[in-house]
Design an enzyme around this catalytic site. Structure first.
Site, PDB file in Angstrom:
ATOM      1  N   CYS A  27      81.565  44.968   7.806  1.00 50.81           N
ATOM      2  CA  CYS A  27      81.831  44.376   9.122  1.00 50.81           C
ATOM      3  C   CYS A  27      82.259  42.927   8.904  1.00 50.81           C
ATOM      4  O   CYS A  27      82.089  42.380   7.807  1.00 50.81           O
ATOM      5  CB  CYS A  27      80.605  44.465  10.022  1.00 50.81           C
ATOM      6  SG  CYS A  27      79.092  43.827   9.283  1.00 50.81           S
ATOM      7  N   HIS A 619      67.576  35.856  15.963  1.00 51.40           N
ATOM      8  CA  HIS A 619      67.329  35.026  14.800  1.00 51.40           C
ATOM      9  C   HIS A 619      67.886  33.629  14.993  1.00 51.40           C
ATOM     10  O   HIS A 619      68.767  33.382  15.811  1.00 51.40           O
ATOM     11  CB  HIS A 619      67.904  35.659  13.528  1.00 51.40           C
ATOM     12  CG  HIS A 619      69.227  36.317  13.733  1.00 51.40           C
ATOM     13  ND1 HIS A 619      69.362  37.668  13.934  1.00 51.40           N
ATOM     14  CD2 HIS A 619      70.469  35.818  13.806  1.00 51.40           C
ATOM     15  CE1 HIS A 619      70.635  37.981  14.102  1.00 51.40           C
ATOM     16  NE2 HIS A 619      71.338  36.864  14.025  1.00 51.40           N
TER      17      HIS A 619
END
Length: 703
Positions: A27, A619
């Site tokens: 990706c 995150h």
């Protein structure tokens, strides 16, 4: 169970030969989706009785790399990727290419479809002329043309940044304003710095062309693409005072790529085939493309240059506002191409006649494109990737020194949105400068010419630049946002180029379960008692000791019983992040709770961290934490997280690392979690664990 790291096997218990498949997952940011797709494909292969080996091309490098023997024995290859993957090693094999999200959502279908996929003809690297396989929903593969353009832009950006910044610095520190522009005395230190920057800028256009061609026609297309780009940018070769610039480079890149693809299809004797990709194809394609550009494409460019100059000469007696708007449009259109150069040289030529107002119009328009694109990355950060935002900062700096090429990466990546926005802002700046009769005594533009005293009417010059910049920025974010909204139904957030999937970065404001006062965390209805700031060291040591008492540690000791919560109180994403941040703060490793939350929420603005399968991994990469720390919480009802599959997040992990530890460590944590969480049994046991200790026992399996 077959795993991405597991070797292929030879047959089943009945002695029948099992189907052997290979896969590559990748990706754009190389983090969560890369490993999720790998795990999903492996699980599907196990269920279907198929042997599979998966190579992951993540941010920490390629893992479980496919060998020549693997390829030789394979019955087919699945490429689930949103970036270029080298396919030359798969020559003669059936290759199915899809987007990475389809590898996550439709692994069984891919395994069935690859058996009837077209055979790859080989011949090179990343590109392919086979029709892209289009799956349902968000898993469709980007078109070859789009991926080729993005490939060229990504390789071009470093040349733009390095070349532009070196030129800007050398002009600022070593240049003198003269009637011929800003000149750096020959033989000086800054002249050498400037020369290095000019080399970077000179290579920028051929690199764009070359890597567009490479993505389409593989390695044999690289040479004709680069040489074609050089020719396009060198107007002297086709009797033009200006080269075709980045637009010409895009044209030559696609021409070279598809020309090579066509030549590859020509049947040749067997003894010639070995030298085709390294000698025959590059020579034929380079010669044909070069001559075609010089004798066919170059003539119209030269004609446009000459006739535009004549046309502008006939407008010098008309309205200054109209002339300024037209010059601004031309300056902004191709940033170094024939249209831009026509306007610039027209203004330059009139300086010697005593008419400095035309150059004043040009000077006001020249910095608008890089300044406007840089400003756009600041006011709507979520629309841009991290690399684009960094390029935006460089563009702002280049704009101050009148280097319009700083906007080229944005224009090349999104021409339909950026070029019209650039032209609108350039026209406004030129019109305002014309209306105010701004003058420029040197053939250069940007704020630097005003600072060094070459501009007449300085206040209105800056007004013109400022208005044009704001217009460009607002027009850009509006058009890009509209384009993103239109494409959102086809591509999920994490799969769009320029919209990174979960990767540590940033977020929000503390509230919900906890508040901050005097640097210490106050206990709220959903917060645990926090260690005072003065006790951070002892609290951290205590946490480490607690973790070490339980063998083995969970995620290298970053996740402990202190950072586990079996029932999350929050009902929405923002509150959940705040509650999770408060949970991390109980370790004493959080020195600024508010900044931690702000960073995590900013990360969500870039693209959801909801991974599907009822999982979310928010995150934050921030110095608001002193050491890496991971928290986990469950939500029985689920929290809406904008996940790819539409599921609410019930298993929520929050990861935070300090900037200094933001290299491979956070990628390793994220990869470990992503892989393990694709195991349905693991998720079910994690949901069923009755208390904190039981949750930790399950999570110890993450290795």
């Amino acid at each position: 169970m077959t795993s991405p790291a597991g070797p292929t096997t030879g047959g089943d218990s009945s002695g029948r030969k099992r189907v052997k498949l290979l896969a590559v997952t990748a990706c754009p940011t190389g983090i969560a989706h890369t490993y999720m797709a790998a795990e999903k494909l492996s699980q599907a292969a196990e269920r279907l009785g198929v042997d599979m080996k998966v190579e992951t091309q993540g941010s920490i490098g390629a893992e479980n790399v496919l060998t020549d023997n693997d390829v030789k024995d394979a019955d087919g290859i699945i490429i689930a990727a949103d970036k270029d993957v080298d396919r030359s090693r798969f020559a003669g094999k059936r290759v199915l290419s899809v987007g990475v999200s389809e590898g996550i959502s439709r692994p069984e279908q891919l395994i069935e479809r690859v058996r009837s996929a077209p055979v790859h003809g080989g011949g090179g690297g990343g590109g392919s002329v086979e029709a892209p396989a289009v799956g349902g929903g968000g898993g469709r593969e980007r078109s070859v043309a789009y991926k080729a353009l993005m490939n060229g832009v990504s390789y071009m950006i470093p040349f733009v940044v390095v070349g532009g910044l070196l030129i800007a610095i050398s002009l600022a520190l070593g240049g003198d304003a003269t009637s011929k522009g800003y000149v750096i005395p020959e033989g000086t230190f800054w002249a050498h710095v400037n020369a290095i920057g000019v080399i970077g800028f000179t290579l920028m256009v051929p690199v764009l062309s070359g890597y567009i061609a490479y993505a389409i026609g593989d390695r044999p297309a690289l040479v004709p693409g680069m040489i074609g780009g050089w020719i396009a940018n060198t107007g002297e070769l086709y009797d033009s005072k200006a080269g075709a610039g980045f637009i010409g480079a895009i044209v030559t890149g696609f021409l070279a790529g598809y020309l090579v693809v066509w030549i590859k299809k020509v049947e040749v004797p067997k003894f010639v085939r070995p030298i085709m990709p390294i000698i025959v194809i590059p020579i034929l394609a380079t010669t044909a493309l070069g001559l075609f550009f010089i004798y066919v494409i170059g003539k119209p460019i030269s004609w446009v240059f000459e006739h535009l100059t004549d046309w502008l000469s006939g407008m010098t007696g008309t309205s200054a506002i109209l002339l300024g708007a037209i010059l601004g449009l031309m300056i902004a259109f191709d940033m170094g191409g024939p249209v831009n150069k026509t306007a610039f040289l027209f203004g330059t030529g009139l300086i010697a006649t005593g008419n400095q107002t035309v150059m004043g119009m040009c000077a006001a328009a020249i910095p608008v494109m890089p300044l406007g694109q840089g400003l756009a990355t600041l006011i709507r950060r979520r629309l841009y990737s991290e690399q684009e935002r960094e390029t935006g900062m460089a563009a702002l700096f280049m704009g101050l020194f009148g280097i319009s090429e700083g906007a080229i990466p944005f224009a090349a990546a999104r021409p339909a949105q950026v070029i019209p926005a650039n032209m609108l802002g350039g026209a406004v700046a030129g019109a305002v400068a014309g209306m105010a009769s701004v003058k420029d005594a040197v053939p250069h533009g940007g704020p630097i010419v005003a600072v060094l005293g070459a501009v007449g009417g300085v206040p209105m010059f800056f007004v013109a630049v400022a208005i044009g910049t704001v217009v460009t920025a607002l027009a850009t974010v509006t058009l890009v946002d509209l384009s993103e909204r239109k494409g959102r139904g086809a591509l999920p957030v994490g799969d769009r180029v320029g919209r990174p999937e979960p990767a540590l970065a940033g977020a929000g404001v503390a509230s919900g379960g906890a508040t901050v006062a005097g640097g210490a965390l106050r206990k709220g209805p959903s917060a645990r008692p926090a260690a005072p700031a003065s006790d951070s060291a002892s609290a951290s040591a205590s946490a480490s000791a607690s973790a070490s008492a339980d063998a083995p540690e969970v995620l290298s000791g970053y996740l402990t019983e202190r950072t586990v919560k079996v029932q999350l109180d929050a009902r929405d994403k923002d509150t959940a992040i705040r509650e999770m941040a408060a949970l991390l703060a109980t370790t004493g490793r959080v020195n600024d709770l508010e900044e931690l939350v702000r960073t995590a929420l900013r990360r969500e603005e870039q693209g959801t961290t909801g991974l599907g399968e009822e999982i979310a991994i928010p995150h934050a990469k921030t110095d608001a934490v002193d050491a890496p720390v991971v928290g986990f919480a469950r939500s029985a009802e689920g929290v809406e997280w904008g996940s790819l599959d539409g599921t609410k997040a019930k298993l929520i992990f929050m990861i935070s690392v300090p900037e200094a530890a933001a290299g491979d460590e956070h990628l390793r944590i994220l990869a470990l979690l992503s892989r393990k969480l694709m195991d349905t049994d693991f998720r079910e046991r994690l949901m069923a664990a009755p208390d904190d200790a039981a949750v930790l026992d399950v999570l110890r399996e993450v290795r």
